[in-house]
Motif scaffolding. Structure first.
Motif, PDB file in Angstrom:
ATOM      1  N   MET C  15       0.995  -1.164  -0.093  1.00 26.84           N
ATOM      2  CA  MET C  15       0.583   0.529   0.058  1.00 26.84           C
ATOM      3  C   MET C  15       0.990   1.286   0.146  1.00 26.84           C
ATOM      4  O   MET C  15       1.781   1.038   0.791  1.00 26.84           O
ATOM      5  CB  MET C  15      -0.660   0.230   1.626  1.00 26.84           C
ATOM      6  N   ILE C  16       0.368   2.260  -0.958  1.00 28.02           N
ATOM      7  CA  ILE C  16       1.376   2.897  -0.833  1.00 28.02           C
ATOM      8  C   ILE C  16       0.680   4.874  -0.151  1.00 28.02           C
ATOM      9  O   ILE C  16      -0.241   4.956  -0.541  1.00 28.02           O
ATOM     10  CB  ILE C  16       1.721   3.794  -2.083  1.00 28.02           C
ATOM     11  N   ILE C  17       1.307   5.235   0.897  1.00 28.00           N
ATOM     12  CA  ILE C  17       0.480   6.066   1.753  1.00 28.00           C
ATOM     13  C   ILE C  17       1.149   7.451   1.037  1.00 28.00           C
ATOM     14  O   ILE C  17       2.403   7.551   1.122  1.00 28.00           O
ATOM     15  CB  ILE C  17       0.167   5.353   2.760  1.00 28.00           C
ATOM     16  N   ASN C  18       0.543   8.272   0.619  1.00 27.39           N
ATOM     17  CA  ASN C  18       1.007   9.574   1.195  1.00 27.39           C
ATOM     18  C   ASN C  18       0.403  10.475   2.665  1.00 27.39           C
ATOM     19  O   ASN C  18      -0.027  10.275   2.993  1.00 27.39           O
ATOM     20  CB  ASN C  18       0.073  10.726   0.203  1.00 27.39           C
ATOM     21  N   MET C  19       2.208  10.374   3.354  1.00 30.13           N
ATOM     22  CA  MET C  19       1.417  10.444   4.778  1.00 30.13           C
ATOM     23  C   MET C  19       2.125  12.691   4.218  1.00 30.13           C
ATOM     24  O   MET C  19       3.131  12.539   4.497  1.00 30.13           O
ATOM     25  CB  MET C  19       2.461  10.333   5.730  1.00 30.13           C
ATOM     26  N   GLY C  20       1.029  13.591   4.804  1.00 25.85           N
ATOM     27  CA  GLY C  20       1.443  14.963   4.820  1.00 25.85           C
ATOM     28  C   GLY C  20       0.876  15.397   2.840  1.00 25.85           C
ATOM     29  O   GLY C  20       0.443  14.261   2.417  1.00 25.85           O
ATOM     30  N   HIS C  23      -0.896  15.992   7.261  1.00 29.57           N
ATOM     31  CA  HIS C  23      -1.243  14.996   7.821  1.00 29.57           C
ATOM     32  C   HIS C  23      -0.959  15.452   9.569  1.00 29.57           C
ATOM     33  O   HIS C  23       0.160  17.067   9.237  1.00 29.57           O
ATOM     34  CB  HIS C  23      -0.286  13.657   8.107  1.00 29.57           C
ATOM     35  N   PRO C  24      -1.479  15.666  10.470  1.00 26.34           N
ATOM     36  CA  PRO C  24      -1.733  16.578  11.820  1.00 26.34           C
ATOM     37  C   PRO C  24      -0.088  15.901  12.341  1.00 26.34           C
ATOM     38  O   PRO C  24      -0.092  16.960  12.892  1.00 26.34           O
ATOM     39  CB  PRO C  24      -2.781  15.746  12.416  1.00 26.34           C
ATOM     40  N   ALA C  25       0.577  15.068  12.372  1.00 25.46           N
ATOM     41  CA  ALA C  25       1.657  15.591  12.847  1.00 25.46           C
ATOM     42  C   ALA C  25       2.627  15.304  11.734  1.00 25.46           C
ATOM     43  O   ALA C  25       4.258  15.417  12.336  1.00 25.46           O
ATOM     44  CB  ALA C  25       1.478  13.138  13.328  1.00 25.46           C
ATOM     45  N   GLU C  39       1.590  -3.010   7.745  1.00 23.16           N
ATOM     46  CA  GLU C  39       1.733  -1.682   9.020  1.00 23.16           C
ATOM     47  C   GLU C  39       3.169  -1.345   8.503  1.00 23.16           C
ATOM     48  O   GLU C  39       3.583  -0.829   9.196  1.00 23.16           O
ATOM     49  CB  GLU C  39       0.853  -1.710  10.318  1.00 23.16           C
ATOM     50  N   ILE C 359       3.427   1.928  11.238  1.00 22.62           N
ATOM     51  CA  ILE C 359       2.995   3.214  10.800  1.00 22.62           C
ATOM     52  C   ILE C 359       3.658   4.664  12.030  1.00 22.62           C
ATOM     53  O   ILE C 359       3.353   4.833  12.524  1.00 22.62           O
ATOM     54  CB  ILE C 359       1.859   3.543   9.960  1.00 22.62           C
ATOM     55  N   ALA C 360       3.433   3.590  13.659  1.00 25.07           N
ATOM     56  CA  ALA C 360       2.956   4.151  14.673  1.00 25.07           C
ATOM     57  C   ALA C 360       4.459   4.938  15.004  1.00 25.07           C
ATOM     58  O   ALA C 360       4.689   5.347  15.338  1.00 25.07           O
ATOM     59  CB  ALA C 360       2.653   3.254  15.908  1.00 25.07           C
ATOM     60  N   MET C 363       6.176   8.981  13.181  1.00 29.07           N
ATOM     61  CA  MET C 363       6.053   9.958  14.476  1.00 29.07           C
ATOM     62  C   MET C 363       6.959  10.028  14.988  1.00 29.07           C
ATOM     63  O   MET C 363       7.430  10.801  15.512  1.00 29.07           O
ATOM     64  CB  MET C 363       5.111  10.095  14.648  1.00 29.07           C
TER      65      MET C 363
END
Lengths: 203, 481, 378
Positions: C15-20, C23-25, C39, C359-360, C363
């Protein structure tokens, strides 16, 4: 609770009960048709929860409160797990966009192979129809006598006593079966987890 | 001494104001629907239809009072949480809308209602709409059996008293996870999906210690019926399940005997179990009563201690499991802001989001009230009866009774027993809520694999061990059930 | 048999995710392209440039005097250091002496700024770990006191424009020094308070120990500097290794953690906590030693000129080595600017550190390196 005399009389009257039974039965049947007809596996999973909810309604009508609640509790969570597994093993997006092609699937094959493939495709339908008739005939051939004695309201106690005395052996067998399944699942999961370590060692 | 004493005072004022604002309408509505209207309908010689309507109204009272209660309560809890967190984190919190921010959440609620309701493109619209409903519904009908328990089986709420009470509540509590997976999947958002999957995994793992701890309490009480469990614990803090599930009941009775307080006649367990046996003479001295309840002397004392210890562990297990069940910090992984934006409810806005919010806070309340009923004696006064009798309360009660008698006798507006039960329940429940807020103000979030480790490798074995210990320790002491 | 069935891996989609960037963090506007297996991150790439403001180009089109006021915004949490780097390199070029009192004041305000920056990091880092409302506000309480002091001397809470070419802008009142001294007296107790809540918190330990290990080799390859490098075992701190200003006169320790496998996120946390205490000590010494005298050696006028030539100097900012290279043609505008920003190099290594973590932890790891996005993009 004599303050609810009229309500109670009405709710427990045969007419109301029959009507309620038909409502729940129709709900259960139509939802189960929905389960097999929906192309989206996730959605049919959620509809399945509805089916079991309706069946627990039937249990409630049979005064089996505990069984109905167990049905809700176990199947709601259990089917959520099934849905989760379905989510992990399928790609919902591609499933949604998949174009269903029918027709000349078999045209390339020879006659015999075609026949076998068609047979394979028809097997589930055959099994479904066959088992439906078997069960239908079995139910019809039995002569059912309505129970006249009152069902105990504290059926938790009755269930508990039955499980620990008369049915203790089948109960234990079921427990052992579940335990075996649990251990098997742990074994499978464990073997899979060790795998990346081996790979990295080879690298 | 205390640097933020004025802030604490303001918080207390907010709590008092809002609790009045919650329970006054609930009380008036349930009185109007359950007492006043049927009373008017049944005046003189009512027809069949009139009586039927009156009965329907009475039967609907529990659900109507719950419906009135839930939104106002959620409004209060949000404000309570924000102000209390502000106290813990050296801030002021919302204090602009209304005097001292009293109406902040009311304004927020109105804002949420008027927001645009967006369904993202590619979402499964039907499931997307269904998810908040399925999330919210169990918290309404899960609360119903508790009503009978916390009002001491008041005649209006008797209809909700189920023989399988706690099992029913647990079944209702297991439903929201379906909604979370549904919301996560139907949002067509990867963060939501991961949030939904996490919710499923977490709820299933933490339901086991949660249910096991409650099952152990049911075992102590010998019943699944919440009303019965609550009634068993009557008579002060020594009878509550937190004190070993009745392990200290003998002590309580012995003190009563010593002080010569006339209370309910002592029912000896030998008598009740075997009616053919000749009744044993009621014990009259402290030692006799102690011997009756702790038959094996030293062994019994030890097992009473073990039971008390176990019940504290059970309460801890329950609160941990409940925190995970309702997705509160440190177990709020399904909606972890710093990882998953907002988890399963990322795509929700407007009224649907408000429903999620509402249900979350209602679940917190319900979980706290289950803890209250199962461990802290429901609506029971914590002061033991023998101590209460020594207090000079009689003149106050008499004068209060004189003032209130027209309301009690004529209009059935106040039932003193129910009033005090409700008072103690509110006090205990909001104390639990306060603890939950304190935890939220202190702890960071777990990681998902650590959460699973903690659940399966620590909590589940611990709850099983506690279960076994309770089973054996109970044989040596005469307890509830 | 078991190995036969399980050695064939189950086919799963990545899965490809764009974080930001929203993104709040992600501390501002960073975009992370994550490739996930379940994950677990299998590949991470930081996409920068969402906050690019052409700071270098802007410098070349403004006068020296104007650019001094602008440069605080590069790293908005530690503006004193960017000002200082600019001032020092211009002074190297210009050859103007800085009065001793001004040097002391510079060290005092910079160390104060180091404290505020670390405090803000501490608060946001705990938010990253999910302590949403609780602890983060305690550091802000102390930070607020320092910001008040800043406001008094510079007129601004974060964009100071206090350190100027040739000295500092304003001499604080004696009262200011007393208040700062009172702060230094109480601050170590406050740090104890933070540590009491965080350092041994079991969940915090679980979330940070052994996570995001940065081996020394890798850190050196990527040019990581600052606390992140020191937590991995290198004692590079310009205040000691290449002393400037009055740092040689002061007694302080450069904290390093010597771990063979490299520092994890908890090490970076504890290092910053120690730096908080160390900075307090430095401020205390400075307050005792500060002499009387002038504070400015160069006339602050709009047409301020710097002699022609090239100059480079670097200071140790809370995030690492902050270098400023300038070419001047002798006019009132600089000819060329080049910044060496610590966050840029520190961010580059994050992509390597993330691989293999869930993922966790993204951050937890990203936050522990303390990257300020405007400092990356300039």
């Amino acid at each position: 609770m004599d303050q609810y005399m009229i309500l109670k009389d009405y709710v427990s009257s045969a007419d109301a009960e029959t009507a309620l039974f038909y409502v729940i039965a129709i709900l259960a049947i139509s939802l189960s048709v929905g389960v097999i007809s929906d192309r989206n596996i996730i959605r049919s999973g959620f509809i399945l929860i509805g089916v079991f909810g309706a069946i627990s309604g039937l249990f409630l009508m049979l005064q089996a409160q505990f069984l109905a609640l167990a049905q809700v509790m176990i199947y709601a969570v259990g089917i959520t797990l099934v849905v989760v597994i379905a989510l992990m093993l399928t790609n919902p997006r591609s499933e949604r966009e998949a174009v269903i092609t029918e027709g000349d699937e078999f045209s390339q094959e020879t006659g015999a192979v075609q026949f076998i493939q068609r047979l394979q495709q028809g097997t589930p339908a055959f099994v479904a129809v066959f088992s439906f008739f078997t069960i239908y005939l079995a139910i019809r051939s039995e002569s059912w006598t309505p129970v006249t004695e009152k069902v105990s309201t504290d059926n938790v106690k009755v269930l508990g006593e039955a499980l620990t005395t008369v049915y203790s052996l089948p109960f234990e067998f079921a427990s052992v079966l579940l335990l075996a399944a649990l251990i098997g699942a742990i074994m499978l999961a464990k073997a899979e987890k060790r795998q990346p370590a081996i790979e990295s060692a080879e690298d | 001494m205390i640097p933020n004493a004025p802030e604490i005072g303001k918080l207390l004022f907010i709590i008092c104001f809002w609790i009045c604002a919650i329970f006054l309408p609930v009380w008036l509505v349930s009185w109007a629907v359950g007492v006043l209207l049927p009373m008017l309908l049944e005046q003189g010689s009512p027809s069949m239809a009139m009586t039927a309507t009156a009965e329907t109204l009475r039967a609907l009272t529990p659900i109507i009072s719950v419906m009135v209660f839930i939104p106002i309560n959620a409004m209060f809890m949000v404000l309570y949480e924000r102000r209390a967190l502000a106290l813990f984190t050296v801030r002021l919190g919302p204090n602009r809308v209304g005097p001292d921010g009293l109406l902040q959440t009311a304004a927020d609620a109105v804002k949420l209602l008027f927001k645009e309701d967006i369904t993202p493109r590619g979402a499964d619209a039907f499931m997307f709409t269904l998810a908040p409903i399925i999330f919210f519904a169990p918290s309404i009908f899960g609360a119903l059996p508790l009503l009978a328990a916390i009002t001491n089986n008041h005649s209006l709420y008797q209809i909700t008293n189920l023989p399988t009470g706690i099992f029913y509540i647990l079944a209702a509590a297991s439903l929201p996870v379906v909604a979370l997976v549904m919301a996560g999947w139907s949002s067509n958002n990867k963060y939501s999906l991961v949030g939904g999957l996490r919710a499923a995994a977490q709820a299933i793992s933490y339901e086991i210690p949660l249910v096991l701890s409650l099952v152990t309490v049911c075992l102590m009480a010998g019943s699944l019926d919440v009303v019965k469990i609550a009634q068993q614990q009557d008579g002060g803090i020594l009878n509550w399940n937190i004190a070993g599930g009745g392990a200290l009941r003998g002590l309580d009775k012995a003190i009563q005997t010593k002080l010569g307080v006339e209370t309910t006649p002592l029912i000896t367990p030998q008598q009740s179990s075997d009616p053919t046996e000749t009744p044993v003479a009621a014990p009259t001295t402290f030692e006799e009563v102690i011997h009756q309840y702790y038959p094996f002397e030293f062994l019994s004392y030890i097992s009473a201690g073990v039971l008390i210890f176990c019940s504290f562990i059970l309460l801890g297990l329950y609160l941990t499991g409940a925190c995970a069940e309702i997705n509160r910090i440190p177990f709020d992984l399904p909606e972890a802001e710093s990882e998953l934006v907002s988890g399963y409810n990322t795509e929700y806005s407007g009224i649907k989001f408000a429903i999620f919010f509402l249900a979350e806070f209602t679940n917190l309340f319900i979980v706290s009230s289950i803890a209250t009923v199962m461990f802290l004696g429901g609506g029971d006064n914590p002061i033991p009866q023998w101590l209460l009798n020594k207090m000079p309360l009689e003149p106050i009660q008499k004068s209060l009774g004189a003032i209130l008698s027209p309301f009690i006798n004529g209009l059935h507006l106040i039932d003193p027993d129910t009033f005090w039960a409700a008072f103690w329940v509110i006090f205990k429940v909001y104390t639990f809520v306060f603890i939950a807020i304190l935890i939220r103000g202190t702890l960071p979030r777990f990681r998902i694999d650590q959460l699973m480790d903690f659940g399966w490798k620590r909590l589940v074995p611990l709850s099983l061990i506690a279960f076994l210990v309770v089973v054996f320790a109970r044989v040596l002491v005469v307890c509830h059930g | 048999m078991v190995s036969d069935t399980t050695s064939r891996p189950l086919k799963t989609d990545e899965m490809i995710i764009n974080m930001g960037p929203q993104h709040p963090a992600t501390h501002g506007v960073l975009r992370m392209v994550l490739t996930l297996d379940g994950e677990i991150v299998t590949h991470a790439e930081a996409v920068i440039g969402h906050l690019h403001r052409a700071q270098e180009w802007q410098g070349q089109n403004r006068t020296w005097f104007q650019y001094q006021a602008l440069i605080d915004r590069v790293d908005y949490l530690s503006g004193m250091f960017t000002s200082w780097a600019l001032a020092r390199s211009a002074e190297v070029l210009d050859g103007c002496e800085v009065p001793e009192r001004a040097e002391f004041l510079r060290v005092i305000v910079s160390e104060m700024n180091r404290i505020t920056s670390h405090l803000l990091w501490l608060g946001t880092y705990l938010i990253d770990l999910g302590a949403m409302f609780g602890f983060p506000f305690y550091p802000f309480r102390e930070r607020e006191k320092l910001l008040d002091l800043f406001e008094e001397i510079a007129g601004q809470r974060m964009m100071f424009n206090y350190i100027r070419i040739g000295g500092v802008q304003r001499d604080p009142k004696p009262d200011w020094f007393t208040r700062l001294r009172a702060f230094t007296k109480e601050f170590p107790d406050r740090v104890d308070e933070y540590e009491a809540i965080v350092t041994e918190n079991p969940i915090f330990l679980k979330r940070t120990k052994g996570i995001g290990i940065l081996p020394l080799e890798l850190a050196m390859d990527y040019g990581v500097t600052g606390p992140s490098l020191r937590a991995s075992g290198n004692n590079l701190d310009l205040r000691k290794t290449k002393p400037y200003s009055i740092y040689p006169k002061l007694e302080f320790k450069v904290h390093t953690l010597d771990k063979p496998e490299g520092g994890d996120t908890w090490d970076r946390y504890i290092l910053r906590i120690r730096e908080l205490r160390e900075s307090t000590e430095i401020i205390k010494q400075c307050l005792d030693m500060i002499p009387e005298g002038p504070i400015m050696n160069k006339k602050q006028i709009a047409g301020m000129r710097v002699k022609a030539g090239e100059g480079f100097s670097a200071v140790e900012s809370p995030r690492g080595t902050l270098g400023c290279y300038i070419i001047s043609d002798g006019s009132d505008k600089p000819f060329r600017f080049r910044w060496r920003n610590p966050s840029f190099c520190n961010l580059a290594v994050v992509g390597e550190m993330l691989v293999g973590s869930p993922i966790a932890d993204i951050m937890a790891i990203f936050g522990s390196v303390d990257v300020i996005l405007p400092d990356v993009d300039r």
